[in-house]
Design a protein around this motif. Structure first.
Motif, PDB file in Angstrom:
ATOM      1  N   ARG A 195       9.723  -0.761   5.026  1.00 49.29           N
ATOM      2  CA  ARG A 195       8.832   0.381   4.643  1.00 49.29           C
ATOM      3  C   ARG A 195       9.022   0.577   2.777  1.00 49.29           C
ATOM      4  O   ARG A 195       8.486   0.738   1.976  1.00 49.29           O
ATOM      5  N   ASP A 196      10.532   0.805   2.591  1.00 50.35           N
ATOM      6  CA  ASP A 196      10.731   1.072   1.214  1.00 50.35           C
ATOM      7  C   ASP A 196      10.635  -0.050   0.351  1.00 50.35           C
ATOM      8  O   ASP A 196      10.387   0.279  -0.627  1.00 50.35           O
ATOM      9  N   ALA A 197      10.724  -1.164   0.745  1.00 55.31           N
ATOM     10  CA  ALA A 197      10.622  -2.460  -0.074  1.00 55.31           C
ATOM     11  C   ALA A 197       9.219  -2.570  -0.235  1.00 55.31           C
ATOM     12  O   ALA A 197       8.886  -3.284  -1.260  1.00 55.31           O
ATOM     13  N   ASN A 198       8.334  -2.470   0.542  1.00 54.01           N
ATOM     14  CA  ASN A 198       7.083  -2.904   0.656  1.00 54.01           C
ATOM     15  C   ASN A 198       6.174  -1.670   1.592  1.00 54.01           C
ATOM     16  O   ASN A 198       5.766  -2.002   2.728  1.00 54.01           O
ATOM     17  N   PHE A 199       5.953  -0.521   0.971  1.00 53.57           N
ATOM     18  CA  PHE A 199       5.084   0.492   1.554  1.00 53.57           C
ATOM     19  C   PHE A 199       3.903  -0.091   1.907  1.00 53.57           C
ATOM     20  O   PHE A 199       3.456   0.091   3.008  1.00 53.57           O
ATOM     21  N   LEU A 200       2.991  -0.473   1.135  1.00 51.35           N
ATOM     22  CA  LEU A 200       1.611  -1.080   1.514  1.00 51.35           C
ATOM     23  C   LEU A 200       1.555  -2.130   2.694  1.00 51.35           C
ATOM     24  O   LEU A 200       0.687  -2.229   3.649  1.00 51.35           O
ATOM     25  N   GLY A 201       2.570  -3.145   2.481  1.00 56.00           N
ATOM     26  CA  GLY A 201       2.853  -3.953   3.530  1.00 56.00           C
ATOM     27  C   GLY A 201       2.959  -3.348   4.776  1.00 56.00           C
ATOM     28  O   GLY A 201       2.331  -3.868   5.816  1.00 56.00           O
ATOM     29  N   MET A 202       4.029  -2.463   4.979  1.00 54.36           N
ATOM     30  CA  MET A 202       4.255  -2.001   6.118  1.00 54.36           C
ATOM     31  C   MET A 202       3.052  -1.113   6.750  1.00 54.36           C
ATOM     32  O   MET A 202       2.874  -1.134   7.925  1.00 54.36           O
ATOM     33  N   VAL A 203       2.423  -0.351   5.633  1.00 55.88           N
ATOM     34  CA  VAL A 203       0.991   0.203   6.319  1.00 55.88           C
ATOM     35  C   VAL A 203       0.278  -0.648   6.857  1.00 55.88           C
ATOM     36  O   VAL A 203      -0.666  -0.217   7.932  1.00 55.88           O
ATOM     37  N   ALA A 204      -0.292  -1.870   6.286  1.00 58.61           N
ATOM     38  CA  ALA A 204      -0.887  -2.819   6.809  1.00 58.61           C
ATOM     39  C   ALA A 204      -0.580  -3.420   8.205  1.00 58.61           C
ATOM     40  O   ALA A 204      -1.385  -3.477   9.070  1.00 58.61           O
TER      41      ALA A 204
END
Length: 243
Positions: free
Chosen positions: A52-61
């Motif tokens: 999440r911290d490294a890729n917030f939008l990726g985690m959301v998706a």
């Protein structure tokens, strides 16, 4: 020689989406119940937070996609997913993402059921003169109120509130709207639990989902149920007076 009339019966392929959902739901209930658990969340908490911290939008998706699949195929783990939303994104964003994902998943299963079996069943009810037709007519007169009640009453399973409206032919816009707003109270509770789930794990405990039934929580939800039922009650009283 005249041509044979085309059959009005829906072809089998119209039932394929709902059939696929049923098959995946049955298989998933036996194969995935050990994966979508709080133990899995606890074991992967550090990896999830790092991603999440490294890729917030990726985690959301990724989160929304998994949650939509869980709801659309009625797989085990919806409560765990809601708690995970709070754990990863906090109360505000977690609630927003939980509501969006659950609504999209509910709409997907609604449309799958409506497209095939729902149209067939609704047509049979309309062609009948029995109790089912009267019940359907009563439902349509109070459609929004009934749909809100189905979402707000905790005792109504989520998949039941997704399938039954599709099978009796309620309007999709009313279904989507009442789902979006009707699940917010419950979503807030589960997301709230998720916000503090890290501390719960640190104490060696498991999240207490029975919080939903605490008086300070269930009381306001029941109050919303009463408000949702008021239009039905008012219509019933006015109908009696007109007789």
């Amino acid at each position: 020689m005249t041509d044979m009339p085309h059959s009005k019966k829906p072809t089998l392929w119209r039932h394929a989406p709902l059939a696929a959902i049923v098959v995946v739901a049955i298989v998933g209930s036996f194969t995935l119940s050990d994966y979508f658990t709080f133990d899995t969340l606890q074991s992967n908490r550090d990896a999830l937070l790092a991603f999440r911290d490294a890729n917030f939008l990726g985690m959301v998706a990724l989160f929304i996609t998994i949650y939509v699949v869980i709801v659309a195929f009625s797989l085990p783990g919806a409560s765990v997913a809601s708690v995970t939303g709070g754990f990863l994104f906090g109360l505000t964003l977690g609630t927003v993402f939980n509501v969006i994902a659950a609504t999209l998943g509910a709409c997907a299963i609604f449309l799958a059921a409506r497209w095939g079996l729902g149209k067939t069943l609704a047509a049979k009810i309309d062609a009948s003169d029995g109790t089912m037709k009267k019940l359907k007519a009563g439902l349509h007169e109070n459609e929004v109120s009934v749909l809100f009640l189905m979402r707000l009453v905790p005792a109504v399973p989520f998949f039941v509130a997704n399938l039954v409206p599709a099978l009796v032919g309620v309007r999709f816009t009313n279904f989507a709207m009442t789902t979006l707003f009707g699940i917010i109270p419950g979503a807030i509770v589960f997301t709230w639990i998720g916000v503090g789930v890290g501390e719960v794990f640190d104490r060696g405990e498991r999240p207490d989902l029975s919080l939903l039934w605490e008086p300070q929580i269930i009381g306001p939800i029941l109050g919303l149920c009463v408000l949702a039922a008021m239009p039905i009650f008012i219509k019933a009283v006015r109908g009696k007076k007109e007789l």
